[in-house]
Design an enzyme around this catalytic site. Sequence first.
Site, PDB file in Angstrom:
ATOM      1  N   SER A 145       0.630   1.331   7.917  1.00  0.00           N
ATOM      2  CA  SER A 145      -0.452   1.428   8.893  1.00  0.00           C
ATOM      3  C   SER A 145      -0.127   0.527  10.071  1.00  0.00           C
ATOM      4  CB  SER A 145      -1.768   0.974   8.257  1.00  0.00           C
ATOM      5  OG  SER A 145      -2.768   0.768   9.235  1.00  0.00           O
ATOM      6  N   TYR A 158      -6.268  -5.861   4.230  1.00  0.00           N
ATOM      7  CA  TYR A 158      -5.543  -4.596   4.353  1.00  0.00           C
ATOM      8  C   TYR A 158      -4.300  -4.767   5.217  1.00  0.00           C
ATOM      9  CZ  TYR A 158      -4.685   0.368   5.302  1.00  0.00           C
ATOM     10  OH  TYR A 158      -4.117   1.607   5.412  1.00  0.00           O
TER      11      TYR A 158
END
Length: 247
Positions: A145, A158
């Site tokens: 990501s 995250y």
Amino acid sequence: MTLELSGRVAVVTGASRGIGYFIARELAAAGAHVIAVARTVGGLEELDDQIKADGRGQATLVPLDLTDMPGIDRLGGAIHERWGKLDILVANAGVLGVISPIGHVEAKTFEKVMTVNVTSTWRLIRSVDPLLRLSDAGRAIIMSSNAAHSARAFWAPYAASKAAVETMMRSWAHETESLPLRVNAADPGATRTVMRAQAMPGEDPETLPHPAEIAKRIVPLASPALKETGLIFQAKHNRFVAYRQPE
């Protein structure tokens, strides 16, 4: 050029929904036998039905919680016993955790993010690395990501997990660069998924690309003709980008 994966065996984690679901379908449509891994049995069964309806490729369903580390080890053993090799790994499964100031993140939440996103990915790599080395053109796609690089406020667990996963990918790529195995990360970008809705509940999902569209862009990384390794594929821009040192 049409992607042809007949006779090739692929593992896709997080295959019961979202990007993983459509990557599994695309791989099967190209002729691969897809070992679909996810916790949700219903989602896996729906995937199997759809692959059969698509009319090409096959699926083996593996209901598995990726916090079950011995289960990941057994998966590698079962693949070796049945197929004797693995051609494609798509490490797609992941969790968001919470969007929160880092000092407010509960320990159990942080630990779950690291367990699912980082430790299980390492365990999966360890389990199937010997099998990918037995392929004539092993391909590994590690889902990442942009959060790994943006270090956006409130995204610390995250973002840290994806930065760790990318670093593991790069080390693995360096270790195997003299082999036929190619290892890359894939950044899907903002996509119309459940995880994105959790992170951005006020966003209009219709403004985002469908996971089927993103899957079509990522699946060519499984091609035996692929030459790149140790890079990030940005699905939004349909291109590879290289890493660079801090400046």
